[in-house]
Design a protein around this motif. Structure first.
Motif, PDB file in Angstrom:
ATOM      1  N   PHE A 214       0.837  -1.207   0.000  1.00  0.00           N
ATOM      2  CA  PHE A 214       0.000   0.000   0.000  1.00  0.00           C
ATOM      3  C   PHE A 214       0.870   1.254   0.000  1.00  0.00           C
ATOM      4  CE2 PHE A 214      -2.425   3.264   2.293  1.00  0.00           C
ATOM      5  CZ  PHE A 214      -3.562   3.321   1.501  1.00  0.00           C
ATOM      6  N   GLU A 215       1.884   1.262   0.855  1.00  0.00           N
ATOM      7  CA  GLU A 215       2.762   2.432   0.949  1.00  0.00           C
ATOM      8  C   GLU A 215       3.581   2.625  -0.322  1.00  0.00           C
ATOM      9  OE1 GLU A 215       5.066   1.663   4.418  1.00  0.00           O
ATOM     10  OE2 GLU A 215       3.543   2.472   5.804  1.00  0.00           O
ATOM     11  N   PHE A 216       3.860   1.549  -1.040  1.00  0.00           N
ATOM     12  CA  PHE A 216       4.641   1.632  -2.266  1.00  0.00           C
ATOM     13  C   PHE A 216       3.985   2.566  -3.274  1.00  0.00           C
ATOM     14  CE2 PHE A 216       5.535  -0.031  -6.567  1.00  0.00           C
ATOM     15  CZ  PHE A 216       6.914   0.154  -6.590  1.00  0.00           C
ATOM     16  N   TYR A 217       2.653   2.613  -3.261  1.00  0.00           N
ATOM     17  CA  TYR A 217       1.930   3.480  -4.187  1.00  0.00           C
ATOM     18  C   TYR A 217       1.499   4.795  -3.532  1.00  0.00           C
ATOM     19  CZ  TYR A 217       1.647  -0.746  -7.039  1.00  0.00           C
ATOM     20  OH  TYR A 217       1.958  -1.858  -7.768  1.00  0.00           O
ATOM     21  N   VAL A 218       0.967   4.712  -2.325  1.00  0.00           N
ATOM     22  CA  VAL A 218       0.351   5.887  -1.711  1.00  0.00           C
ATOM     23  C   VAL A 218       1.378   6.918  -1.265  1.00  0.00           C
ATOM     24  CG1 VAL A 218      -1.112   6.671   0.196  1.00  0.00           C
ATOM     25  CG2 VAL A 218      -1.656   4.550  -1.003  1.00  0.00           C
ATOM     26  N   THR A 219       2.526   6.471  -0.780  1.00  0.00           N
ATOM     27  CA  THR A 219       3.507   7.398  -0.215  1.00  0.00           C
ATOM     28  C   THR A 219       4.557   7.852  -1.228  1.00  0.00           C
ATOM     29  OG1 THR A 219       4.917   5.555   0.541  1.00  0.00           O
ATOM     30  CG2 THR A 219       3.226   6.369   2.068  1.00  0.00           C
ATOM     31  N   GLU A 220       4.350   7.575  -2.503  1.00  0.00           N
ATOM     32  CA  GLU A 220       5.303   8.004  -3.512  1.00  0.00           C
ATOM     33  C   GLU A 220       5.285   9.536  -3.654  1.00  0.00           C
ATOM     34  OE1 GLU A 220       8.043   8.626  -5.763  1.00  0.00           O
ATOM     35  OE2 GLU A 220       7.717   6.462  -5.532  1.00  0.00           O
ATOM     36  N   LEU A 225       6.801   9.261 -11.000  1.00  0.00           N
ATOM     37  CA  LEU A 225       7.068   7.871 -10.629  1.00  0.00           C
ATOM     38  C   LEU A 225       5.786   7.163 -10.216  1.00  0.00           C
ATOM     39  CD1 LEU A 225      10.427   8.101  -8.640  1.00  0.00           C
ATOM     40  CD2 LEU A 225      10.049   7.367 -11.004  1.00  0.00           C
ATOM     41  N   PHE A 226       4.892   7.889  -9.555  1.00  0.00           N
ATOM     42  CA  PHE A 226       3.597   7.317  -9.184  1.00  0.00           C
ATOM     43  C   PHE A 226       2.816   6.917 -10.436  1.00  0.00           C
ATOM     44  CE2 PHE A 226      -0.967   8.285  -8.422  1.00  0.00           C
ATOM     45  CZ  PHE A 226      -1.249   7.207  -7.604  1.00  0.00           C
ATOM     46  N   ILE A 227       2.851   7.768 -11.469  1.00  0.00           N
ATOM     47  CA  ILE A 227       2.170   7.443 -12.724  1.00  0.00           C
ATOM     48  C   ILE A 227       2.759   6.184 -13.343  1.00  0.00           C
ATOM     49  CG2 ILE A 227       1.745   8.235 -15.087  1.00  0.00           C
ATOM     50  CD1 ILE A 227       1.677  11.090 -14.030  1.00  0.00           C
ATOM     51  N   VAL A 228       4.088   6.099 -13.358  1.00  0.00           N
ATOM     52  CA  VAL A 228       4.763   4.934 -13.941  1.00  0.00           C
ATOM     53  C   VAL A 228       4.384   3.662 -13.183  1.00  0.00           C
ATOM     54  CG1 VAL A 228       6.997   3.859 -14.383  1.00  0.00           C
ATOM     55  CG2 VAL A 228       6.672   6.297 -14.845  1.00  0.00           C
ATOM     56  N   LYS A 229       4.404   3.726 -11.850  1.00  0.00           N
ATOM     57  CA  LYS A 229       4.049   2.565 -11.040  1.00  0.00           C
ATOM     58  C   LYS A 229       2.635   2.083 -11.348  1.00  0.00           C
ATOM     59  CE  LYS A 229       6.931   3.632  -6.987  1.00  0.00           C
ATOM     60  NZ  LYS A 229       6.914   3.978  -5.547  1.00  0.00           N
ATOM     61  N   VAL A 230       1.695   3.028 -11.390  1.00  0.00           N
ATOM     62  CA  VAL A 230       0.296   2.659 -11.615  1.00  0.00           C
ATOM     63  C   VAL A 230       0.097   2.090 -13.015  1.00  0.00           C
ATOM     64  CG1 VAL A 230      -2.039   3.581 -11.855  1.00  0.00           C
ATOM     65  CG2 VAL A 230      -0.622   4.283  -9.924  1.00  0.00           C
ATOM     66  N   LEU A 231       0.693   2.726 -14.019  1.00  0.00           N
ATOM     67  CA  LEU A 231       0.513   2.258 -15.391  1.00  0.00           C
ATOM     68  C   LEU A 231       1.099   0.863 -15.587  1.00  0.00           C
ATOM     69  CD1 LEU A 231       1.197   5.487 -17.500  1.00  0.00           C
ATOM     70  CD2 LEU A 231      -0.992   4.470 -16.868  1.00  0.00           C
TER      71      LEU A 231
END
Length: 252
Positions: A214-220, A225-231
């Motif tokens: 959860f923190e890997f995405y929410v606390t970015e 980088l958050f966009i890259v992770k989600v995509l």
């Protein structure tokens, strides 16, 4: 024989527009769940107080956080619903295959998530207006510019996209076997219970826990980088679902 050539792009486009009309009820449910979120938000999402020298100040915060959470739940359930057999049987109205069906489903989910993210952000203004209308307290509004508005909509869309991808993948697994209806929640609860009861100290630090994911995405902190992770994550879930559906029988 017909001389008309049916391309994948045309098939996906026709199915996409068909699904926008056929699933209009999903947008109605979006309105309903967001209205419910607005009603829950009228009491405020948080309070703080301070005082001294016979002066007491109570601050109540109004925001669309509850509406956003409800919207993400709606995106997840919509993604699961679109994988059900009645929904998949609608695709046989067209000359189609599993790939075009999945691609049109993904396009529909992206469109629905965009609509949901925009209305969720705008609901914050509705909550503030109702708070001003029905309370006798002094209301202070934090003005936001176009940039903050676009970032907010984009962030909600990205969260909705990854939630939809997970929901679509889970819905696909359920279509393969109904046992996944039991296996998935039991496995998740067991994973959380194991983490909470057995893993402590250094073991917890080295363990890939639900909280860490959860923190890997929410606390970015870096939005790019958050966009890259989600995509990347969303693409993996969608591709896995497409791969599973392609192996299913035509009418299964």
């Amino acid at each position: 024989m017909s001389l008309t050539t049916v391309t994948l792009a045309n098939t996906v486009k026709n199915q996409y527009f068909y699904k926008l009309k056929a699933n209009i009820d999903s947008f109605s449910s979006l309105i309903g769940i967001q209205v419910l979120g607005i009603l829950f938000s009228l009491g405020g999402i948080g309070t703080s107080s301070m005082g001294g020298n016979n002066v007491h100040i109570n601050i109540q915060y109004y925001a669309a956080d509850i509406v956003i959470v409800f919207t993400l739940i709606w995106a997840f359930s919509t993604a699961i619903t679109i994988t059900t057999r009645p929904q998949r049987n609608h695709d046989f109205t067209f000359i189609t295959n599993r790939l075009s069906s999945s691609l049109s489903n993904i396009l529909f989910l992206i469109t629905a998530t965009i609509v949901g993210s925009i209305t969720a952000i705008l609901s914050g203004n509705v909550i503030q207006f109702l708070g001003f209308l029905f309370t006798d307290q002094q209301l202070y509004i934090l003005n936001t510019g176009i940039q903050e508005l676009v970032i907010g909509i984009s962030a909600i869309f990205l969260y909705g996209l990854i939630v939809s991808a997970i929901g679509y993948f889970i819905g696909t697994l359920i279509q393969v076997s109904k046992l996944f209806i039991i296996v998935i929640p039991v496995s998740l609860l067991g994973f959380i219970f194991l983490e909470a009861t057995l893993l402590e100290g250094t073991i917890r630090d080295n363990y890939l826990s639900v909280i860490k994911i959860f923190e890997f995405y929410v606390t970015e902190p870096i939005f790019v980088l958050f966009i890259v992770k989600v995509l990347i994550t969303s693409s993996l879930f969608f591709m896995a679902a497409i791969s599973i559906l392609n192996r299913m029988e035509v009418r299964k």
